[in-house]
Write an enzyme that holds these catalytic residues in place. Structure first.
Site, mmCIF file in Angstrom:
data_model
loop_
_atom_site.group_PDB
_atom_site.id
_atom_site.type_symbol
_atom_site.label_atom_id
_atom_site.label_comp_id
_atom_site.label_asym_id
_atom_site.label_seq_id
_atom_site.Cartn_x
_atom_site.Cartn_y
_atom_site.Cartn_z
ATOM 1 N N PRO A 85 0.822 -1.212 0.000
ATOM 2 C CA PRO A 85 0.000 0.000 0.000
ATOM 3 C C PRO A 85 0.860 1.268 0.000
ATOM 4 O O PRO A 85 2.054 1.206 0.319
ATOM 5 C CB PRO A 85 -0.820 -0.117 1.280
ATOM 6 C CG PRO A 85 -0.248 -1.225 2.057
ATOM 7 C CD PRO A 85 0.647 -2.022 1.194
ATOM 8 N N GLU A 126 -11.295 -13.148 9.154
ATOM 9 C CA GLU A 126 -10.045 -13.535 8.492
ATOM 10 C C GLU A 126 -9.596 -14.920 8.926
ATOM 11 O O GLU A 126 -9.112 -15.702 8.113
ATOM 12 C CB GLU A 126 -8.950 -12.508 8.772
ATOM 13 C CG GLU A 126 -9.200 -11.132 8.176
ATOM 14 C CD GLU A 126 -9.460 -11.162 6.676
ATOM 15 O OE1 GLU A 126 -8.927 -12.054 5.991
ATOM 16 O OE2 GLU A 126 -10.223 -10.299 6.192
ATOM 17 N N HIS A 134 -11.421 -17.459 6.941
ATOM 18 C CA HIS A 134 -10.787 -17.692 5.632
ATOM 19 C C HIS A 134 -9.591 -18.620 5.786
ATOM 20 O O HIS A 134 -9.393 -19.537 4.996
ATOM 21 C CB HIS A 134 -10.252 -16.372 5.052
ATOM 22 C CG HIS A 134 -11.296 -15.508 4.413
ATOM 23 N ND1 HIS A 134 -12.183 -15.972 3.492
ATOM 24 C CD2 HIS A 134 -11.559 -14.180 4.560
ATOM 25 C CE1 HIS A 134 -12.963 -14.973 3.095
ATOM 26 N NE2 HIS A 134 -12.611 -13.870 3.737
ATOM 27 N N THR A 194 4.183 2.913 2.622
ATOM 28 C CA THR A 194 4.803 1.914 3.483
ATOM 29 C C THR A 194 6.318 1.878 3.329
ATOM 30 O O THR A 194 6.982 1.077 3.965
ATOM 31 C CB THR A 194 4.253 0.512 3.165
ATOM 32 O OG1 THR A 194 4.224 0.351 1.757
ATOM 33 C CG2 THR A 194 2.861 0.347 3.712
#
Ligand code: ADP
Ligand code: MG
Ligand code: ZN
Length: 630
Positions: free
Chosen positions: A212, A437, A440, A215
């Site tokens: 992103p 998450e 997942h 960073t």
């Protein structure tokens, strides 16, 4: 680092040419308006002149192309001018008439243009053309401002030559340890290429930094140059793309030409996605893509081209949209190494804060750990900004040191700014994201085929993802079995299913998962013919045309009954995957809780730790789905 912009000279030369050009232009203008003595002579109608000739009143006449000047024998009255002029009319009988009346007359020699006029007429038009070109070049070269017309094809790369005092090193970058480890190897390639080439190893040509914004991708690549003490060419992908087709490609050529002269060195292409967008994904824009495509092709050619192993040129590139990149860029020999530069976790944030806190005066007893805890989701750039804001706040009230309260207030300010760009989660939201998450991850771990879960993070990443389960951009897989695809759908539904299992309700967080799951299910039925009842027919029309929308596959003409059947099959696939995910998560309920608690504490779980945790997950005894057909 010392910045040197290479393209100053052509510019100055152009300034001179411009000046000359303007001078010429002015001269030309004025030569037309210079007072002409001829105009002082009174002008009379042609008919009067003829009258006067007929009345034998004209002594002599001087005929030029645009004027007849003549002298009267005697003026009509005392003191009136004796020299008059008139505008000639195409009159074949004039010489005869003048002769009859005994006028002495002469014609002017044909006008020969002066040397100056000739020169100007040759020089001015091309110069005007160049001026216009230059104007466009400037306009389209946004930011790169001072580009001359003839330097279209010059790359606009800035060259940094690291010097001792302003050198950026790895010590200036924190919280991205994996990336640093990977890049340390690159530094080694640049420093001692022989070590690798002697053994016969091929030095990688391209390294892609993915992550992103803010960073530290740009910072990291400068650090690589700084550590290796080699020249560093920096250019943004968008600077290749020009108004003129071919300019981008020429620039790429020029850039590599320059780089080869300075090898070993690094070329850093920021925002690679500006040129490297997938060629197939960007259909629908009529025209307009040629330029980018040519530029991309040139880049690929150049990367394939340099083979001098003892003087490596390594291309670093950064992007925050790896998924849009053309697959050709990611092939071996090109950007075959991908380095994830992610938002820092708790300890990473602390280290970054330490770096920037050293640059300001901190009051005693400031607890940077607390600040690090409160800044989940901040990227390095945000943290640097945070410390600076705090210092500004302190200075505003004439304090000489930054206190905890300043930092806290600065967090709020930065968050307010960030809220538009990315999300900072409330505690209860964070909990939902954590379970989602982990859902997942557990399902993904148990499913066949799909890539293994390498990292779970609840550090928000931009608008779309509040947390994520990591996948680096990989090369395309060309073949997926039905089982693989079903596994992918199940994994995608794992997040939502976890929310259902734990909270008994669902949130909006799963929208993107559902979109992707449904897409896969539709493709399985419509494109890959994986339905048993519908048979190996492709119900989607693959549009071969470039100008039809990218991924919208209109259905073939099918009967209503078939359409209904397709919908039922797609629905059935997704429903079964959902049931399967629910079953798995219910079966592993304790593990789901355990990992979720852990990740709420640590924000990121990865590597061996994640492997160990997931190792205790089990499939429920009665599988909901039967075996698969390849
Ligand atoms: P990107 O290229 O990934 O968008 P940059 O490298 O331009 O981000 O980062 C902008 C600034 O933020 C850097 O100049 C640096 O001051 C700060 N920064 C970002 N990430 C880090 C980091 N990991 N460590 C230290 N400083 C950082
Ligand atoms: Mg950058
Ligand atoms: Zn999800």
């Amino acid at each position: 680092m010392a910045i040197r912009q290479d393209d100053n000279r052509p510019n100055r030369r152009f300034g001179l040419v411009n000046l000359l050009l303007i001078g010429f232009g002015v001269l030309l203008l004025f030569s037309n308006f210079l007072p002409n003595p001829a105009t002082q002579v009174p002008r009379v109608p042609y008919s009067l002149f003829i009258d006067q000739v007929n009345g034998d009143n004209v002594k002599r006449a001087y005929i030029t192309q645009d004027q007849i000047r003549y002298e009267l024998t005697k003026p009509p009255e005392e003191g009136a001018p004796t020299v008059l002029s008139t505008t000639p009319i195409f009159d074949m009988e004039l010489p005869q008439r003048l002769e009859q009346h005994g006028v002495e007359f002469a014609a002017a020699p044909p006008k020969r243009p002066s040397f100056l006029t000739t020169a100007l007429s040759w020089v001015v038009p091309p110069l005007i053309f160049i001026l216009v070109l230059q104007f466009f070049a400037r306009r389209s070269g946004m930011g790169g401002g001072a580009q001359g017309a003839l330097s279209f094809t010059k790359s606009k790369a800035k060259v940094y030559v690291p010097d001792e005092e302003s050198r950026v090193t790895f010590a200036d970058v924190a919280g991205v340890d994996e990336a640093k480890t990977e890049l340390t190897e690159i530094v080694d390639f640049l420093k001692t290429p022989q070590r690798y080439t002697e053994i016969g190893a091929r030095i990688p040509k391209g390294v892609l930094l993915v992550g992103p914004p803010g960073t530290g991708k740009t910072l990291l690549s400068k650090a690589v140059a700084g550590e290796a003490s080699v020249p560093f060419f920096i250019i943004s992908g968008s600077e290749f793309v020009e108004l003129f087709v071919g300019a981008g490609a020429a620039r790429v050529r020029d850039l590599f030409e320059e780089a080869k002269k300075k090898a070993p060195c690094i070329i850093f292409i920021d925002e690679l996605d500006a040129i490297g967008k997938s060629r197939s994904g960007s259909m629908g824009v009529v025209g307009g893509n040629d330029e980018r495509e040519q530029t991309l092709n040139q880049l690929l050619t150049e990367m394939d081209g340099f083979t001098a192993q003892d003087k490596p040129v390594i291309v670093l590139a950064a992007t925050n949209q790896p998924e849009t990149l053309d697959a050709a860029l990611l092939r071996p020999g090109r950007f075959d190494r991908q380095v994830l530069v992610d938002r820092p976790d708790l300890s990473g944030r602390k280290m970054i804060l330490d770096i920037y806190a050293k640059k300001v005066k901190l009051a005693d007893g400031v607890d940077l750990d607390k600040i690090a805890q409160a800044t989940s989701g901040f990227a390095g750039a945000d943290l640097a900004n945070l410390v600076n804001e705090a210092a500004l706040l302190a200075a505003r009230v004439y304090r000489t040191k930054v206190e905890q309260a300043d930092l806290n207030e600065a967090i709020e300010r930065v968050v307010a700014g960030l809220e538009k760009k990315s999300r900072v989660l409330q505690p209860d939201e964070k909990k939902v994201v954590a379970y989602h998450e982990v859902g997942h991850a557990i399902v993904g771990h148990l499913m066949p085929g799909g890539s293994k879960v390498a990292k779970i993070s609840i550090v928000p990443r931009g608008m779309a993802a509040l947390g994520y389960t990591l996948q680096l951009p990989t090369e395309e897989r060309f073949l997926n079995s039905k089982e693989d695809l079903e596994g992918q759908i199940t994994t995608l539904l794992g997040g939502r299913s976890a929310e259902e299992v734990v909270f008994g309700e669902v949130t909006t967080g799963a929208a993107n998962d559902l979109q992707r799951a449904t897409d896969i299910a539709e493709q399985m039925i419509g494109t890959y013919g994986m339905s048993e009842t519908l048979g190996p027919l492709a119900y989607d029309k693959q549009s071969g045309s470039r100008f039809l929308g990218g991924n919208s596959n209109p259905r073939r003409a099918v009967s209503d009954a078939t359409a209904l059947e397709i919908d039922k099959e797609v629905r059935g696939l997704v429903d079964r995957a959902h049931d399967r995910a629910l079953a798995i998560l219910n079966h592993n309920r304790d593990l789901l809780e355990a990992i979720s608690h852990k990740i709420l504490e640590k924000e990121v779980i990865e590597g061996d730790e994640l492997k160990q945790l997931l190792a205790s997950s089990r499939l429920p005894e009665t599988p909901v789905l039967e075996g698969a057909v390849a």
